[in-house]
Motif scaffolding. Structure first.
Motif, PDB file in Angstrom:
ATOM      1  N   ARG A 243       0.830  -1.203   0.000  1.00  0.00           N
ATOM      2  CA  ARG A 243       0.000   0.000   0.000  1.00  0.00           C
ATOM      3  C   ARG A 243       0.864   1.252   0.000  1.00  0.00           C
ATOM      4  NH1 ARG A 243      -4.225   0.285   4.759  1.00  0.00           N
ATOM      5  NH2 ARG A 243      -4.873  -1.626   3.675  1.00  0.00           N
ATOM      6  N   TYR A 244       1.964   1.210   0.744  1.00  0.00           N
ATOM      7  CA  TYR A 244       2.868   2.356   0.792  1.00  0.00           C
ATOM      8  C   TYR A 244       3.481   2.609  -0.588  1.00  0.00           C
ATOM      9  CZ  TYR A 244       7.050   5.113   1.825  1.00  0.00           C
ATOM     10  OH  TYR A 244       8.023   6.066   1.816  1.00  0.00           O
ATOM     11  N   VAL A 245       3.957   1.551  -1.234  1.00  0.00           N
ATOM     12  CA  VAL A 245       4.561   1.689  -2.563  1.00  0.00           C
ATOM     13  C   VAL A 245       3.543   2.216  -3.565  1.00  0.00           C
ATOM     14  CG1 VAL A 245       5.579   0.434  -4.493  1.00  0.00           C
ATOM     15  CG2 VAL A 245       6.314  -0.068  -2.160  1.00  0.00           C
ATOM     16  N   ALA A 246       2.319   1.684  -3.516  1.00  0.00           N
ATOM     17  CA  ALA A 246       1.273   2.142  -4.429  1.00  0.00           C
ATOM     18  C   ALA A 246       0.959   3.618  -4.213  1.00  0.00           C
ATOM     19  CB  ALA A 246       0.014   1.300  -4.248  1.00  0.00           C
ATOM     20  N   THR A 247       0.937   4.043  -2.943  1.00  0.00           N
ATOM     21  CA  THR A 247       0.662   5.450  -2.634  1.00  0.00           C
ATOM     22  C   THR A 247       1.793   6.336  -3.113  1.00  0.00           C
ATOM     23  OG1 THR A 247      -0.573   4.758  -0.661  1.00  0.00           O
ATOM     24  CG2 THR A 247       0.068   7.070  -0.812  1.00  0.00           C
ATOM     25  N   VAL A 248       3.034   5.879  -2.932  1.00  0.00           N
ATOM     26  CA  VAL A 248       4.186   6.648  -3.399  1.00  0.00           C
ATOM     27  C   VAL A 248       4.123   6.837  -4.908  1.00  0.00           C
ATOM     28  CG1 VAL A 248       6.684   6.527  -3.784  1.00  0.00           C
ATOM     29  CG2 VAL A 248       5.759   6.112  -1.503  1.00  0.00           C
ATOM     30  N   VAL A 249       3.815   5.772  -5.632  1.00  0.00           N
ATOM     31  CA  VAL A 249       3.729   5.852  -7.097  1.00  0.00           C
ATOM     32  C   VAL A 249       2.609   6.799  -7.518  1.00  0.00           C
ATOM     33  CG1 VAL A 249       3.240   4.553  -9.198  1.00  0.00           C
ATOM     34  CG2 VAL A 249       4.732   3.573  -7.449  1.00  0.00           C
ATOM     35  N   ALA A 250       1.473   6.715  -6.836  1.00  0.00           N
ATOM     36  CA  ALA A 250       0.335   7.581  -7.173  1.00  0.00           C
ATOM     37  C   ALA A 250       0.674   9.048  -6.910  1.00  0.00           C
ATOM     38  CB  ALA A 250      -0.893   7.163  -6.375  1.00  0.00           C
ATOM     39  N   LEU A 251       1.306   9.324  -5.775  1.00  0.00           N
ATOM     40  CA  LEU A 251       1.681  10.695  -5.449  1.00  0.00           C
ATOM     41  C   LEU A 251       2.724  11.233  -6.426  1.00  0.00           C
ATOM     42  CD1 LEU A 251       1.923  10.458  -1.545  1.00  0.00           C
ATOM     43  CD2 LEU A 251       0.214  11.741  -2.857  1.00  0.00           C
ATOM     44  N   ALA A 252       3.707  10.411  -6.757  1.00  0.00           N
ATOM     45  CA  ALA A 252       4.743  10.832  -7.702  1.00  0.00           C
ATOM     46  C   ALA A 252       4.139  11.137  -9.068  1.00  0.00           C
ATOM     47  CB  ALA A 252       5.813   9.749  -7.826  1.00  0.00           C
TER      48      ALA A 252
ATOM     49  N   ALA B 211       1.044  12.103  -9.683  1.00  0.00           N
ATOM     50  CA  ALA B 211       0.268  13.347  -9.591  1.00  0.00           C
ATOM     51  C   ALA B 211       1.185  14.572  -9.597  1.00  0.00           C
ATOM     52  CB  ALA B 211      -0.584  13.326  -8.328  1.00  0.00           C
ATOM     53  N   LEU B 212       2.264  14.517  -8.819  1.00  0.00           N
ATOM     54  CA  LEU B 212       3.199  15.648  -8.765  1.00  0.00           C
ATOM     55  C   LEU B 212       3.828  15.902 -10.128  1.00  0.00           C
ATOM     56  CD1 LEU B 212       5.068  14.956  -5.392  1.00  0.00           C
ATOM     57  CD2 LEU B 212       3.378  16.733  -5.845  1.00  0.00           C
ATOM     58  N   ALA B 213       4.258  14.818 -10.795  1.00  0.00           N
ATOM     59  CA  ALA B 213       4.888  14.962 -12.105  1.00  0.00           C
ATOM     60  C   ALA B 213       3.903  15.488 -13.137  1.00  0.00           C
ATOM     61  CB  ALA B 213       5.471  13.628 -12.555  1.00  0.00           C
ATOM     62  N   ALA B 214       2.667  14.998 -13.110  1.00  0.00           N
ATOM     63  CA  ALA B 214       1.662  15.419 -14.089  1.00  0.00           C
ATOM     64  C   ALA B 214       1.356  16.912 -13.955  1.00  0.00           C
ATOM     65  CB  ALA B 214       0.392  14.597 -13.913  1.00  0.00           C
ATOM     66  N   LEU B 215       1.177  17.383 -12.723  1.00  0.00           N
ATOM     67  CA  LEU B 215       0.908  18.806 -12.498  1.00  0.00           C
ATOM     68  C   LEU B 215       2.077  19.671 -12.957  1.00  0.00           C
ATOM     69  CD1 LEU B 215      -0.821  18.636  -9.002  1.00  0.00           C
ATOM     70  CD2 LEU B 215      -1.895  19.290 -11.161  1.00  0.00           C
ATOM     71  N   SER B 216       3.277  19.189 -12.715  1.00  0.00           N
ATOM     72  CA  SER B 216       4.456  19.957 -13.114  1.00  0.00           C
ATOM     73  C   SER B 216       4.635  19.969 -14.628  1.00  0.00           C
ATOM     74  CB  SER B 216       5.706  19.384 -12.445  1.00  0.00           C
ATOM     75  OG  SER B 216       5.607  19.508 -11.039  1.00  0.00           O
TER      76      SER B 216
ATOM     77  N   GLY C 186       6.965  23.065  -4.615  1.00  0.00           N
ATOM     78  CA  GLY C 186       5.984  23.541  -3.648  1.00  0.00           C
ATOM     79  C   GLY C 186       5.041  22.449  -3.183  1.00  0.00           C
ATOM     80  N   LEU C 187       4.559  21.652  -4.119  1.00  0.00           N
ATOM     81  CA  LEU C 187       3.667  20.549  -3.761  1.00  0.00           C
ATOM     82  C   LEU C 187       4.401  19.507  -2.925  1.00  0.00           C
ATOM     83  CD1 LEU C 187       1.844  20.125  -7.201  1.00  0.00           C
ATOM     84  CD2 LEU C 187       0.907  21.150  -5.116  1.00  0.00           C
ATOM     85  N   GLY C 188       5.659  19.251  -3.271  1.00  0.00           N
ATOM     86  CA  GLY C 188       6.447  18.301  -2.492  1.00  0.00           C
ATOM     87  C   GLY C 188       6.693  18.792  -1.078  1.00  0.00           C
ATOM     88  N   ALA C 189       6.993  20.091  -0.932  1.00  0.00           N
ATOM     89  CA  ALA C 189       7.191  20.661   0.404  1.00  0.00           C
ATOM     90  C   ALA C 189       5.912  20.574   1.225  1.00  0.00           C
ATOM     91  CB  ALA C 189       7.649  22.119   0.282  1.00  0.00           C
TER      92      ALA C 189
ATOM     93  N   VAL D 222       8.333  12.403  -3.797  1.00  0.00           N
ATOM     94  CA  VAL D 222       8.827  13.702  -4.246  1.00  0.00           C
ATOM     95  C   VAL D 222      10.089  13.526  -5.091  1.00  0.00           C
ATOM     96  CG1 VAL D 222       9.651  15.961  -3.504  1.00  0.00           C
ATOM     97  CG2 VAL D 222       7.839  14.808  -2.217  1.00  0.00           C
ATOM     98  N   PHE D 223      11.007  12.682  -4.624  1.00  0.00           N
ATOM     99  CA  PHE D 223      12.243  12.453  -5.375  1.00  0.00           C
ATOM    100  C   PHE D 223      11.943  11.844  -6.733  1.00  0.00           C
ATOM    101  CE2 PHE D 223      15.877   9.992  -6.765  1.00  0.00           C
ATOM    102  CZ  PHE D 223      16.940  10.867  -6.559  1.00  0.00           C
ATOM    103  N   LEU D 224      11.053  10.850  -6.769  1.00  0.00           N
ATOM    104  CA  LEU D 224      10.708  10.185  -8.028  1.00  0.00           C
ATOM    105  C   LEU D 224      10.077  11.168  -9.010  1.00  0.00           C
ATOM    106  CD1 LEU D 224      10.543   7.550  -9.624  1.00  0.00           C
ATOM    107  CD2 LEU D 224       8.347   7.094  -8.516  1.00  0.00           C
ATOM    108  N   ALA D 225       9.176  12.013  -8.513  1.00  0.00           N
ATOM    109  CA  ALA D 225       8.540  12.993  -9.385  1.00  0.00           C
ATOM    110  C   ALA D 225       9.568  13.980  -9.947  1.00  0.00           C
ATOM    111  CB  ALA D 225       7.454  13.743  -8.616  1.00  0.00           C
TER     112      ALA D 225
END
Length: 286
Positions: free
Chosen positions: A8-17, A19-24, A44-47, A61-64
């Protein structure tokens, strides 16, 4: 159950990364082609993610940051270097605000002052390291190097200034009543219309940007810091985005980004002062 937690943690990390990359990526497409990015939401989103929800999400954040840098044409080594610098900026920022126990709601001017100082100063270190890296990976002339360092600082500063309060402030509904929401919505629509009108006129309209400042101020008084952050985000994407479609000059783009940062910070200060005034009046009459 224990086996599900890492998955679940890995899936959440991938989903967050993602989203961050797509917005950027979307923000990069709005900016003038062939120029260094002046708007970099990933930082800003990562912070906001790490400060508001825990440092344990740093891999997202790093992956994104890595994917974003890699997809813009940098080789893997350079992309890793850029992602590391951005992570360093974010982690130092988080360390400062956590150490000084800054309220995520910016309840006092002290909290706001430390936050603004942190988002202003930490990107300077990142920009200097990026400048050193640029000289290592590709030899740049002095003018280009200075421009890249300043762009790194400005993009990270404005990104954290706007997107951290935007994300953290809108975690809960910021309006006390329906009428406050309606007022803020009307102001936001007016800001969009006037901002679009100014942006479409291109460089000659830059001297009329001050006309937008009162609207940002009123959004801050109506909806507090979340309202001012939302107004800053609207201005950021309208003024820079529409301007890029008309081949906005770099100097004019910088002027617009600096104006947006200044207007948003002014809104923050007035929002905190207004809230402290209301709290003081409430204590006086009760």
């Amino acid at each position: 159950m224990e086996l599900q937690r890492p998955a679940r943690y890995v899936a959440t990390v991938v989903a967050l990364a993602t989203a961050l990359a797509a917005l950027s990526f979307a923000a990069l497409r709005l900016q003038p082609v062939g120029q260094t990015s002046l708007v970099y939401p990933a930082t800003g989103l990562g912070a906001a993610l790490l400060w508001g929800f825990g440092v344990r999400w740093w891999p997202a954040v790093f992956l994104a940051q890595f994917v974003l840098s890699y997809r813009t044409g940098n080789p893997p080594l350079v992309a890793s270097f850029v992602a590391t610098i951005e992570m360093l900026v974010i982690l130092i920022f988080c360390a400062v605000v956590i150490h000084h126990r800054v309220s995520r709601e910016f309840e006092r001017l002290r909290d706001l002052g430390i936050f603004v100082a942190a988002v202003f100063l930490t990107p300077i270190l990142g920009g200097l390291i990026a400048g050193v890296g640029s000289q290592i990976f590709e030899k740049l002339n002095t003018e280009t190097l200075v421009a890249d360092v300043l762009s790194f600082w400005l993009s990270d500063f404005v990104s954290m200034l706007i997107f951290v309060p935007l994300v953290l402030g809108w975690r809960k509904w910021p309006f006390r009543s329906r009428i406050h929401f309606q007022r803020w919505l009307a102001l936001a629509v007016l800001l969009m219309l006037l901002g679009a009108a100014i942006a479409e006129r291109g460089e000659p309209a830059s001297n009329t940007l001050f006309l937008l400042l009162p609207i940002v101020v009123f959004t801050a008084l109506v909806a507090g810091i979340p309202g001012a952050a939302a107004a800053g985000g609207i201005l950021l994407f309208i003024l820079v985005g529409i301007g890029s479609m008309q081949h906005l000059e770099r100097a004019d783009a910088i002027i617009r980004v600096v104006f947006i940062g200044t207007a948003t910070a002014t809104g923050y200060v007035l929002a905190v002062v207004w809230r402290e005034r209301e709290h003081g009046a409430s204590r006086l009459f009760h």
